[in-house]
Motif scaffolding. Structure first.
Motif, PDB file in Angstrom:
ATOM      1  N   ALA A  84       0.678  -1.056  -0.130  1.00  0.00           N
ATOM      2  CA  ALA A  84       0.092  -0.133  -0.067  1.00  0.00           C
ATOM      3  C   ALA A  84       0.807   1.210   0.058  1.00  0.00           C
ATOM      4  CB  ALA A  84      -1.043  -0.037   1.221  1.00  0.00           C
ATOM      5  N   PHE A 141       3.920   3.743  -4.988  1.00  0.00           N
ATOM      6  CA  PHE A 141       3.343   4.895  -5.865  1.00  0.00           C
ATOM      7  C   PHE A 141       2.033   4.717  -6.191  1.00  0.00           C
ATOM      8  CE2 PHE A 141       3.784   6.581 -10.275  1.00  0.00           C
ATOM      9  CZ  PHE A 141       3.328   7.966  -9.981  1.00  0.00           C
ATOM     10  N   ILE A 142       1.643   3.826  -6.947  1.00  0.00           N
ATOM     11  CA  ILE A 142       0.474   3.444  -7.437  1.00  0.00           C
ATOM     12  C   ILE A 142      -0.644   3.218  -6.446  1.00  0.00           C
ATOM     13  CG2 ILE A 142      -1.218   2.028  -8.766  1.00  0.00           C
ATOM     14  CD1 ILE A 142       1.393   1.605 -10.880  1.00  0.00           C
ATOM     15  N   ALA A 143      -0.219   2.091  -5.367  1.00  0.00           N
ATOM     16  CA  ALA A 143      -1.055   1.845  -4.495  1.00  0.00           C
ATOM     17  C   ALA A 143      -1.395   3.204  -3.646  1.00  0.00           C
ATOM     18  CB  ALA A 143      -0.246   0.739  -3.436  1.00  0.00           C
ATOM     19  N   LYS A 166       6.980   4.837   5.014  1.00  0.00           N
ATOM     20  CA  LYS A 166       6.172   3.890   4.371  1.00  0.00           C
ATOM     21  C   LYS A 166       4.584   4.050   4.814  1.00  0.00           C
ATOM     22  CE  LYS A 166       9.397   1.757   2.155  1.00  0.00           C
ATOM     23  NZ  LYS A 166       9.356   1.556   0.731  1.00  0.00           N
ATOM     24  N   ALA A 185       3.030  -7.610   6.371  1.00  0.00           N
ATOM     25  CA  ALA A 185       2.924  -8.835   5.290  1.00  0.00           C
ATOM     26  C   ALA A 185       4.202  -8.653   4.228  1.00  0.00           C
ATOM     27  CB  ALA A 185       1.485  -8.971   4.457  1.00  0.00           C
ATOM     28  N   SER A 186       4.811  -9.587   3.933  1.00  0.00           N
ATOM     29  CA  SER A 186       5.973  -9.890   3.239  1.00  0.00           C
ATOM     30  C   SER A 186       5.501 -10.855   1.920  1.00  0.00           C
ATOM     31  CB  SER A 186       7.091 -10.197   3.774  1.00  0.00           C
ATOM     32  OG  SER A 186       8.185 -10.363   2.810  1.00  0.00           O
ATOM     33  N   PRO A 207       8.208  -6.033  -6.768  1.00  0.00           N
ATOM     34  CA  PRO A 207       9.173  -5.140  -6.948  1.00  0.00           C
ATOM     35  C   PRO A 207       9.437  -4.536  -8.442  1.00  0.00           C
ATOM     36  CG  PRO A 207      10.017  -7.476  -6.960  1.00  0.00           C
ATOM     37  CD  PRO A 207       8.668  -7.455  -6.441  1.00  0.00           C
ATOM     38  N   PHE A 208       9.578  -3.307  -8.375  1.00  0.00           N
ATOM     39  CA  PHE A 208       9.766  -2.567  -9.727  1.00  0.00           C
ATOM     40  C   PHE A 208      11.045  -1.735  -9.708  1.00  0.00           C
ATOM     41  CE2 PHE A 208       8.242   0.808 -12.632  1.00  0.00           C
ATOM     42  CZ  PHE A 208       8.859   0.519 -13.674  1.00  0.00           C
ATOM     43  N   SER A 241       1.263  -5.355 -15.875  1.00  0.00           N
ATOM     44  CA  SER A 241       1.925  -4.113 -16.637  1.00  0.00           C
ATOM     45  C   SER A 241       1.847  -4.522 -17.953  1.00  0.00           C
ATOM     46  CB  SER A 241       3.512  -4.363 -15.897  1.00  0.00           C
ATOM     47  OG  SER A 241       4.130  -3.715 -16.939  1.00  0.00           O
ATOM     48  N   ALA A 296       1.128   1.162 -18.478  1.00  0.00           N
ATOM     49  CA  ALA A 296       2.456   1.338 -18.858  1.00  0.00           C
ATOM     50  C   ALA A 296       3.240   2.155 -17.964  1.00  0.00           C
ATOM     51  CB  ALA A 296       2.456   2.186 -20.296  1.00  0.00           C
ATOM     52  N   MET A 297       4.330   2.714 -18.318  1.00  0.00           N
ATOM     53  CA  MET A 297       5.088   3.435 -17.397  1.00  0.00           C
ATOM     54  C   MET A 297       4.160   4.500 -16.616  1.00  0.00           C
ATOM     55  SD  MET A 297       8.455   2.855 -16.906  1.00  0.00           S
ATOM     56  CE  MET A 297       9.415   4.237 -16.933  1.00  0.00           C
ATOM     57  N   VAL A 298       4.124   4.520 -15.395  1.00  0.00           N
ATOM     58  CA  VAL A 298       3.126   5.318 -14.597  1.00  0.00           C
ATOM     59  C   VAL A 298       3.864   6.783 -13.890  1.00  0.00           C
ATOM     60  CG1 VAL A 298       1.518   5.494 -12.816  1.00  0.00           C
ATOM     61  CG2 VAL A 298       1.886   3.369 -13.908  1.00  0.00           C
ATOM     62  N   ASN A 318      10.212   6.722  -6.863  1.00  0.00           N
ATOM     63  CA  ASN A 318       9.824   5.455  -7.424  1.00  0.00           C
ATOM     64  C   ASN A 318      10.505   5.221  -8.662  1.00  0.00           C
ATOM     65  OD1 ASN A 318       7.436   7.345  -7.666  1.00  0.00           O
ATOM     66  ND2 ASN A 318       7.126   5.923  -9.379  1.00  0.00           N
ATOM     67  N   SER A 331       9.391   4.707 -11.882  1.00  0.00           N
ATOM     68  CA  SER A 331       8.909   5.331 -13.241  1.00  0.00           C
ATOM     69  C   SER A 331       8.982   7.022 -13.028  1.00  0.00           C
ATOM     70  CB  SER A 331       7.592   4.941 -13.467  1.00  0.00           C
ATOM     71  OG  SER A 331       6.628   4.960 -12.269  1.00  0.00           O
TER      72      SER A 331
HETATM   73  N1  LIG Z   1       5.314   2.676 -11.880  1.00  0.00           N
HETATM   74  C1  LIG Z   1       5.181   2.096 -13.023  1.00  0.00           C
HETATM   75  O1  LIG Z   1       5.594   2.621 -14.329  1.00  0.00           O
HETATM   76  C2  LIG Z   1       4.252   0.667 -13.204  1.00  0.00           C
HETATM   77  C3  LIG Z   1       3.890   0.127 -14.558  1.00  0.00           C
HETATM   78  C4  LIG Z   1       3.327  -1.025 -14.873  1.00  0.00           C
HETATM   79  C5  LIG Z   1       2.912  -1.698 -13.481  1.00  0.00           C
HETATM   80  N2  LIG Z   1       3.499  -1.347 -12.461  1.00  0.00           N
HETATM   81  C6  LIG Z   1       3.226  -2.128 -11.062  1.00  0.00           C
HETATM   82  O2  LIG Z   1       2.503  -1.517 -10.185  1.00  0.00           O
HETATM   83  C7  LIG Z   1       3.053  -2.126  -8.910  1.00  0.00           C
HETATM   84  C8  LIG Z   1       3.209  -0.890  -8.089  1.00  0.00           C
HETATM   85  O3  LIG Z   1       4.387  -0.420  -8.547  1.00  0.00           O
HETATM   86  P1  LIG Z   1       4.876   1.116  -8.371  1.00  0.00           P
HETATM   87  O4  LIG Z   1       5.338   1.786  -9.380  1.00  0.00           O
HETATM   88  O5  LIG Z   1       3.830   1.724  -7.298  1.00  0.00           O
HETATM   89  O6  LIG Z   1       6.022   0.469  -7.347  1.00  0.00           O
HETATM   90  P2  LIG Z   1       6.673   1.265  -5.796  1.00  0.00           P
HETATM   91  O7  LIG Z   1       6.395   2.374  -5.468  1.00  0.00           O
HETATM   92  O8  LIG Z   1       8.097   0.691  -5.782  1.00  0.00           O
HETATM   93  O9  LIG Z   1       5.917  -0.015  -4.920  1.00  0.00           O
HETATM   94  C9  LIG Z   1       6.095  -1.420  -5.003  1.00  0.00           C
HETATM   95  C10 LIG Z   1       5.380  -1.869  -3.806  1.00  0.00           C
HETATM   96  O10 LIG Z   1       5.642  -3.504  -3.888  1.00  0.00           O
HETATM   97  C11 LIG Z   1       6.306  -3.415  -2.457  1.00  0.00           C
HETATM   98  N3  LIG Z   1       6.937  -4.717  -2.290  1.00  0.00           N
HETATM   99  C12 LIG Z   1       8.222  -4.877  -3.237  1.00  0.00           C
HETATM  100  N4  LIG Z   1       8.685  -6.063  -2.859  1.00  0.00           N
HETATM  101  C13 LIG Z   1       8.005  -6.455  -1.598  1.00  0.00           C
HETATM  102  C14 LIG Z   1       8.201  -7.788  -0.962  1.00  0.00           C
HETATM  103  N5  LIG Z   1       9.038  -8.525  -1.086  1.00  0.00           N
HETATM  104  N6  LIG Z   1       7.107  -7.854  -0.015  1.00  0.00           N
HETATM  105  C15 LIG Z   1       6.126  -7.058   0.291  1.00  0.00           C
HETATM  106  N7  LIG Z   1       6.027  -5.893  -0.454  1.00  0.00           N
HETATM  107  C16 LIG Z   1       7.052  -5.663  -1.526  1.00  0.00           C
HETATM  108  C17 LIG Z   1       6.825  -2.472  -1.939  1.00  0.00           C
HETATM  109  O11 LIG Z   1       6.772  -2.348  -0.431  1.00  0.00           O
HETATM  110  P3  LIG Z   1       7.579  -1.660   0.525  1.00  0.00           P
HETATM  111  O12 LIG Z   1       7.210  -0.239   0.426  1.00  0.00           O
HETATM  112  O13 LIG Z   1       7.708  -2.282   1.816  1.00  0.00           O
HETATM  113  O14 LIG Z   1       9.189  -1.679  -0.307  1.00  0.00           O
HETATM  114  C18 LIG Z   1       5.894  -1.265  -2.376  1.00  0.00           C
HETATM  115  O15 LIG Z   1       4.819  -1.129  -1.821  1.00  0.00           O
HETATM  116  C19 LIG Z   1       4.072  -3.311  -9.254  1.00  0.00           C
HETATM  117  O16 LIG Z   1       3.399  -4.580  -9.425  1.00  0.00           O
HETATM  118  C20 LIG Z   1       4.577  -2.915 -10.584  1.00  0.00           C
HETATM  119  O17 LIG Z   1       4.947  -4.002 -11.358  1.00  0.00           O
HETATM  120  C21 LIG Z   1       4.265  -0.224 -12.099  1.00  0.00           C
END
Ligand SMILES: NC(=O)c1ccc[n+]([C@@H]2O[C@H](COP(=O)([O-])OP(=O)(O)OC[C@H]3O[C@@H](n4cnc5c(N)ncnc54)[C@H](OP(=O)(O)O)[C@@H]3O)[C@@H](O)[C@H]2O)c1
Length: 321
Positions: free
Chosen positions: A13, A16-18, A44, A63-64, A87-88, A128, A191-193, A203, A205
């Motif tokens: 949560a 970035f997106i969450a 966080k 949760a992990s 992980p991104f 994605s 796509a890239m957000v 983050n 992107s």
């Molecule tokens: N941003 C983009 O351009 C984009 C585009 C397409 C799809 N997506 C997808 O969108 C989702 C969120 O991306 P985001 O850009 O918002 O990235 P982000 O800000 O890096 O967020 C990733 C989240 O995943 C969690 N995470 C990573 N490894 C983990 C683990 N081992 N156990 C529990 N939590 C874990 C992180 O938790 P912590 O906060 O605890 O590190 C973080 O909350 C991902 O599935 C990504 O693949 C992103």
């Protein structure tokens, strides 16, 4: 207040997106169970706890992704689950441990908890465009990528596109698991957000835009799809709330080359030093991604230039330059 009386879980949560998803869910009246890896880390959680409605309706859960059963408590009793955690990043010396295992095993772990919880009516997975468009077929202007495309696992391995591989394996496994267990799964493929950051940290992107404004001499040779984080968060909610939503939804406002972005940045921030040329001589072509299915969710895409401006202004405001 379409979410009043309903409880949903958002994994990862604080991302970035969450974070935007949690904000919009709270605005709509949902009770939100937000999973984070470390609830004691203010970086966080602080921005989530400060959201409107958080005091009354936001609950943090630890949760992990790699721990079996880790999401049981957060998910049990929920009406819906949004699985965004994954992980991104691109650079890794250990793709299996750092990217593939958390994406793939993590997704199955979360779905396992959903299968156990009879209350869960639908799961929305953040996949994605990475799991859609990379199949080795050249992406050229006449090509229109849509939801029927799948990235090719062997091709991703061959070119060592580890993040792309992690998302493709995870989404593929999610569909198989959902079918086997009778879970109602809907998938969002952004796509890239870009767009404004709610979280205090950078983050991946948003960093792609920041890297163009950090004094670099050249810009990357890439044509990529881009979309605003608010549209992506809204699409998740629509995918949950609209009973007929099903399958995958690509989310792309515009496919742009980094050259186009540098041009827009030059217009918006004329006094800022920007890279003057591409790292390669011949620019990668652009292609198209269909918006038809995303529009059926009622998504009005935000103009690309506005998304770039919102990203840069937010990076400045958060002192991330
Ligand atoms: N941003 C983009 O351009 C984009 C585009 C397409 C799809 N997506 C997808 O969108 C989702 C969120 O991306 P985001 O850009 O918002 O990235 P982000 O800000 O890096 O967020 C990733 C989240 O995943 C969690 N995470 C990573 N490894 C983990 C683990 N081992 N156990 C529990 N939590 C874990 C992180 O938790 P912590 O906060 O605890 O590190 C973080 O909350 C991902 O599935 C990504 O693949 C992103």
């Amino acid at each position: 207040m379409s979410g009043a009386g309903k409880t949903v879980c958002v994994t990862g949560a604080s991302g970035f997106i969450a974070s935007w998803l949690v904000k919009f869910l709270l605005q709509r009246g949902y009770t939100v169970r937000a999973s984070v890896r470390d609830p004691s880390d203010p970086k966080k959680t602080h921005h989530l706890l400060a959201l409107e409605g958080a005091k009354e309706r936001l609950h943090l859960f630890k949760a992990s992704l790699l721990e079996e059963g880790s999401f049981d408590a957060a998910i049990d009793g929920c009406d819906g689950v949004f699985h965004t955690a994954s992980p991104f990043f691109f650079a890794t010396n250990d793709p299996e441990a750092e990217l593939i295992a958390p994406a793939l095993k993590g997704t199955l772990n979360v779905l396992e908890s959903c299968a156990k919880a009879s209350s869960v009516k639908r799961v929305v997975l953040t996949s994605s465009v990475a799991s859609v468009a990379m199949n080795g077929r050249p992406l050229t202007p006449e090509v229109v990528v849509d939801e029927t495309w799948w990235s090719d696992i062997e091709f991703c391995r061959k070119i060592q596109a580890w993040y792309v591989l992690s998302k493709t394996l995870a989404e593929d496994a999610a569909w198989k698991f959902a079918k086997e267990k009778g879970i109602d799964l809907v998938v969002i493929n952004p796509a890239m957000v870009i767009g404004p950051l709610l979280q205090p940290t950078l983050n991946t992107s948003a960093e792609a835009i920041l890297n163009l404004m950090n004094g670099a001499e050249t810009y990357p040779n890439g044509s990529v799809g881009w979309v605003n984080v608010k549209s992506v968060a809204n699409a998740h909610i629509q995918a949950f709330e609209i009973p007929s939503a099903s399958g995958r939804y690509c989310m792309v406002e515009e496919v742009a080359h980094y050259a186009d972005i540098v041009e827009i940045l030059g217009k918006l921030y004329p006094s800022h030093k920007l890279p003057e040329k591409c790292v390669d001589e011949k620019l990668m072509p652009k292609y198209q991604v269909s918006q038809e299915k995303a529009k059926s969710l009622g998504i009005d895409f935000i103009p690309f230039e506005q998304s770039i401006k919102e990203t840069v202004d937010s990076l400045k405001e958060k002192n991330l330059f």
